[in-house]
Design a protein around this motif. Structure first.
Motif, mmCIF file in Angstrom:
data_model
loop_
_atom_site.group_PDB
_atom_site.id
_atom_site.type_symbol
_atom_site.label_atom_id
_atom_site.label_comp_id
_atom_site.label_asym_id
_atom_site.label_seq_id
_atom_site.Cartn_x
_atom_site.Cartn_y
_atom_site.Cartn_z
ATOM 1 N N GLN A 188 0.842 -1.192 0.000
ATOM 2 C CA GLN A 188 0.000 0.000 0.000
ATOM 3 C C GLN A 188 0.882 1.249 0.000
ATOM 4 O O GLN A 188 1.902 1.282 0.702
ATOM 5 C CB GLN A 188 -0.882 0.021 1.249
ATOM 6 N N CYS A 243 -3.018 -1.504 8.261
ATOM 7 C CA CYS A 243 -1.878 -2.052 7.517
ATOM 8 C C CYS A 243 -0.824 -2.618 8.456
ATOM 9 O O CYS A 243 -0.664 -2.179 9.584
ATOM 10 C CB CYS A 243 -1.219 -0.955 6.682
ATOM 11 N N TRP A 252 3.972 -0.174 3.710
ATOM 12 C CA TRP A 252 2.763 -0.731 4.333
ATOM 13 C C TRP A 252 2.192 -1.803 3.423
ATOM 14 O O TRP A 252 2.327 -1.736 2.201
ATOM 15 C CB TRP A 252 1.743 0.384 4.546
ATOM 16 N N THR A 289 -1.233 -4.868 3.179
ATOM 17 C CA THR A 289 -2.449 -5.460 3.757
ATOM 18 C C THR A 289 -2.619 -6.879 3.220
ATOM 19 O O THR A 289 -2.071 -7.235 2.169
ATOM 20 C CB THR A 289 -3.702 -4.660 3.351
#
Lengths: 298, 385
Positions: free
Chosen positions: B301, B308, B355, B357
């Motif tokens: 991200q 995250c 980051w 996810t």
């Protein structure tokens, strides 16, 4: 700078090798030379390598009452005919061939299955058995000669071919050498043979034997040389029967007697006896060297 | 052609237990792979099927017949070995002929030279020659028939080893890591050929490998073995998508699944590395969990949206079509790996904090005992989120 040190190193190496070669070859040189020369030349140490090859008279021939012209011959002819006529050299050689070949064949028949079992089969006590094999390598032949002789005598086998052959049929050296070689054969090959339907004995003779030919040749050379040249054991068990004598034993026929030294014929006989081994060595030289290096191979 | 059944097969060497009761039902014509790390017992299982080793307890059935006491050669199986195990002193042709001679000819007919006089030898020999020719044609090794194994390349030896198995027309083929000795390119090529051969012959294949890629690409079903147990048995897709055990999850798939330490709470909510995951336990319970994401189910991200994970990018492994991002993440041993398209990871540079996810619905959650934990229906979760 580098080149000079190398030259020096090469020179030293070759001088050492040369000295070694002279020490090893000189007896052979003398043997060959004596087998060509007349007794007089041998005694006075003249005549170079081949001698003058002047016609000489065979004293025994004269004693035997034959006409003088039949007894005149060149030294080389005298030596070699005497070698074959004084003693049944051909018979000795055939004995030697029979004994060494029998020993080798039986050694292989025994050693291959043993080595296979010790290297590829898992059974209780295998390591102990192999330990015993190693232990037996340490026992010198001469240490057990007397008990062996007594056993052979008790079963009445002295003065037979069996006495010459049987004590050598189980070669722990052969078992050890072949076992070390078999250890390098992949287990998969044996499993594949089992899947193909071979019995364990078939695996030994149809799979292991062909892959072990180099090792067998090496062992064969050791075995044949040792038993062809063996003087000690035949001397122990062949006491009366001259028909069973092996070549080294036969040489005793030429030892000096009242007639004087028979060095010429003796050396001629020696040459004849050594010749097969020299020829085998020259033919199998590469294998021989391979074989000596084999135990540490792979 | 035949099916193979193992029932509660165990194997112990002294006090060492190698197999703990293997149950396996291999269907007729199936391509079954036994896969696992070295020492997991997969080769032992194969050798027990072959009869090269005997099981300590349990039964082996081939084609409905219990073969516990039957010799390897009578089980009508053929085996291909990792080292090929061709007879080095025989030509390729003789290598192919030998198993047939041993099976079809009697003692007298097999004797060298004298055997030619034995009745019936000629007919059998011509049949054997026919079989050998057919196998050689199938595998395209006719030009090699007069060479010895030492004069062949690895790939050619591999083919000959296959040929030697094929000529017997066995009930089943057993293969013990047959591709391990080949170079990478040839291995990939032979994978395809083996699958094709399996389709052509329609025979049962039992294939042992430590390479999960081989298991995934070739087999109808794969059995993942570890420490003497079959952890999971199923089609490759199922094993990959739906691993029943954390060890399976980590072993199958390359790069391996990322395991994030997490917790469940009494409401069924799951957190991983302290971050809430958008899945819920079907049966809420409190305690530590392991949350697994495959590299392709983690997404990098550009900015922290509050949900995250974060880590430092240590290495970008560019494969052209994909990029593997290696991340040092606090709380994870080793590195987390993200699979991304090159353009997706353009902005991230090595050494930076990034980051990422997990994809919703793609988390595989394992309990403290390593077994898979059931999750609540993902659809419900998505609605609530």
């Amino acid at each position: 700078m580098m080149a000079r040190t190398n030259w020096l190193g090469e020179f030293l190496k070759h001088s050492v090798l040369l000295a070694g070669a002279i020490v090893v070859l000189l007896p052979f040189y003398l043997m060959l030379s004596y087998s060509l020369k007349s007794p007089a030349e041998i005694e006075s140490n003249t005549g170079g390598f081949v001698g003058s090859q002047e016609i000489m008279t065979d004293r025994r021939c004269i004693k035997a009452g034959k006409p003088a012209e039949e007894c005149d011959m060149r030294p080389i002819v005298y030596n070699y005919t005497a070698a074959f006529s004084e003693a049944p050299l051909v018979r000795y050689m055939l004995n030697g061939v029979f004994v060494t070949v029998s020993i080798f064949v039986i050694q292989v028949l025994v050693a291959l299955p043993c080595a296979y079992a010790l290297s590829k089969l898992k059974f209780w006590g295998r390591d102990v058995v192999f330990g015993l094999v190693i232990f037996c390598l340490l026992i010198p032949v001469h240490a057990i000669a007397l008990p062996l002789y007594i056993m052979l005598a008790k079963v009445g086998l002295t003065n037979t071919y069996a006495a010459l052959i049987i004590p050598w049929t189980i070669s722990v050296f052969g078992i050890f050498l072949m076992r070390q070689f078999f250890m390098t054969v992949p287990d998969d090959l044996i499993d594949a043979a089992r899947m193909d339907g071979m019995s364990e004995f078939a695996i030994v003779w149809r799979v292991m034997l062909p892959t072990a030919i180099p090792a067998l040749l090496a062992f064969g050379i050791f075995s044949v040389v040792a038993h062809w040249n063996d003087y000690y054991w035949p001397r122990v068990v062949i006491t009366g029967n001259r028909d069973l004598m092996t070549p080294p034993l036969g040489l005793r026929m030429f030892k000096s007697d009242l007639d004087g030294n028979e060095y010429g014929p003796m050396m001629a006989a020696t040459t004849v006896i050594v010749l097969p081994l020299v020829i085998i060595f020259l033919l199998a030289q590469r294998r021989f060297i391979e074989g000596i290096t084999m135990t540490g191979m792979k | 052609m035949a099916g193979i059944v193992l029932r509660q097969v165990t194997k112990t060497y002294g006090t060492l237990r190698v197999l703990n009761g293997i149950d396996l039902d291999i269907a007729d014509g199936e391509y079954l792979t036994l896969v696992g790390p070295s020492g997991c017992g997969k080769s032992t299982t194969l050798r027990i099927i072959a009869g090269l080793e005997s099981q300590t307890t349990g039964d082996v059935e081939i084609d409905g017949r219990v073969v516990n006491e039957v010799r390897p050669s009578r089980r009508d199986l053929a085996m291909v070995f990792q080292s090929y195990a061709l007879y080095p002193h025989l030509t390729v042709r003789q290598n192919l002929v030998t198993p047939l001679q041993l099976r079809d000819m009697n003692f007298w007919q097999r004797i060298p030279l004298l055997g030619y006089l034995a009745p019936g030898r000629r007919a059998k020999m011509s049949k054997i020659e026919d079989d050998v020719r057919k196998a050689a044609e199938t595998l395209k090794i006719e030009p090699l028939l007069h060479r010895k194994p030492g004069q062949l390349s690895g790939g050619q030896r591999q083919r000959v080893a296959l040929g030697r198995a094929m000529v017997r027309n066995p009930a089943a083929f057993l293969m013990d890591e047959p591709l391990s000795n080949l170079d990478a390119a040839l291995r990939v090529h032979m994978r395809a050929e083996l699958s094709e051969l399996h389709r052509e012959l329609g025979a049962t294949f039992v294939y042992v490998t430590h390479d999960q890629a081989e298991a995934l690409t070739m087999s109808d079903r794969m059995a993942v073995m570890m420490d003497g147990d079959i952890l999971q048995l199923g089609p490759p897709d199922e094993v990959y998508e739906d691993p029943r055990d954390i060890r399976v999850a980590e072993f199958i798939g390359s790069p391996k699944m990322n395991i994030l330490p997490g917790r469940g709470d009494s409401a069924g909510r799951i957190t991983a590395l302290g971050v809430a995951v958008e899945e819920a336990l079907a049966v809420p319970s409190e305690g530590p969990l392991s949350v697994g994401f495959r590299p392709e189910h983690l997404h990098i991200q550009p900015a922290d949206n509050g949900a995250c994970f974060s880590g430092r990018l240590t290495y970008k492994e560019n494969l052209g079509s994909d990029v593997f991002l290696h991340l040092a993440v606090e709380g994870i041993e080793g590195k987390a790996v993200i699979r991304a398209k090159p353009h997706e990871a353009d902005f991230a540079d090595v050494g930076e904090d990034v980051w990422f996810t997990g994809e919703v619905g793609m988390a595989r959650v394992f309990g403290a005992d390593g077994k898979r934990v059931a999750l609540a229906e993902p659809q419900l979760m998505r609605k609530t989120s």
